[in-house]
Write a protein that holds these residues in place. Structure first.
Motif, short mmCIF file in Angstrom:
data_model
loop_
_atom_site.label_atom_id
_atom_site.label_comp_id
_atom_site.label_asym_id
_atom_site.label_seq_id
_atom_site.Cartn_x
_atom_site.Cartn_y
_atom_site.Cartn_z
N ILE A 98 14.04 74.62 61.90
CA ILE A 98 14.77 74.09 63.04
C ILE A 98 13.85 74.05 64.25
N PRO A 99 13.67 72.87 64.82
CA PRO A 99 12.85 72.81 66.03
C PRO A 99 13.61 73.42 67.21
N PHE A 100 12.91 74.19 68.01
CA PHE A 100 13.57 74.80 69.16
C PHE A 100 12.61 74.85 70.34
N SER A 101 13.20 74.90 71.50
CA SER A 101 12.43 75.03 72.73
C SER A 101 13.09 76.10 73.58
N ILE A 102 12.25 76.83 74.27
CA ILE A 102 12.75 77.87 75.17
C ILE A 102 12.71 77.30 76.57
N LEU A 103 13.85 77.27 77.21
CA LEU A 103 13.93 76.80 78.59
C LEU A 103 13.99 78.03 79.48
N LEU A 104 12.89 78.32 80.12
CA LEU A 104 12.70 79.54 80.89
C LEU A 104 13.03 79.29 82.35
N MET A 122 5.93 78.07 69.69
CA MET A 122 7.09 77.93 70.56
C MET A 122 6.79 76.98 71.70
N ARG A 123 7.74 76.14 71.97
CA ARG A 123 7.63 75.24 73.11
C ARG A 123 8.39 75.90 74.26
#
Length: 169
Positions: A98-104, A122-123
């Protein structure tokens, strides 16, 4: 003999009536104390669930993945890193692709290093409060699954319910 039998019957009926009365009273008291089941331990459903994403995913992520898991975190959140570590471990154990991105939120260059590891690509995207407001995020961490048609299929402060959905597909 008849009077003793009548006395016993009277005592039995009185005990039954007293027991029924106590049960009715206790049930009434419990209804006053305990909230109905649909309120216990539940929050309101996220307002964007099953609705289109408020922004285009390509604009946010600059990629064309079918699904995208957005993990909203905050640099001030003490639970975000442990939650993310648990997510990564579960993803690895269950071999979830599963592609995921961390929105910080409020992230700076040095904050992004807290989320890095050598095994996961990790993006990490720094976002401001405006972005969290657009997605109506009120707590951190928060997991939002955006489908290929850009509808939001999952939104919760924990990924547990997401795993069963991924296995169903």
């Amino acid at each position: 003999m008849t009077s003793i039998l009548l006395l016993q019957l009277t005592l039995i009926v009185c005990s039954l009536l007293l027991t029924i009365g106590i049960m009715i009273y206790l049930k009434h008291e419990m209804d006053l104390i305990i909230l109905p089941v649909h309120h216990v331990g539940q929050k309101l459903v996220h307002p964007l669930l099953e609705k289109p994403s408020p922004i285009q995913m390509n604009d946010l992520l600059q990629n064309n993945h079918k699904q995208q898991l957005l993990i909203f975190t905050d640099t001030a959140c003490p639970h975000c890193i442990p939650s993310l570590e648990q997510f990564l471990e579960t993803k690895k154990q269950r071999e979830l692709d599963i592609p995921f991105s961390i929105l910080l939120k409020n992230g700076k260059e040095e904050d992004q290093e807290l989320y890095r590891d050598n095994q996961t690509n990790m993006r990490i995207i720094s976002v401001d409060e405006q972005m969290t407001n657009i997605f109506q995020i009120e707590e951190f961490p928060y997991y939002i699954m955006v489908e290929e048609d850009e509808t939001i299929s999952y939104a919760a402060p924990f990924p547990d319910g997401l795993y069963s959905r991924l296995f169903e597909k």
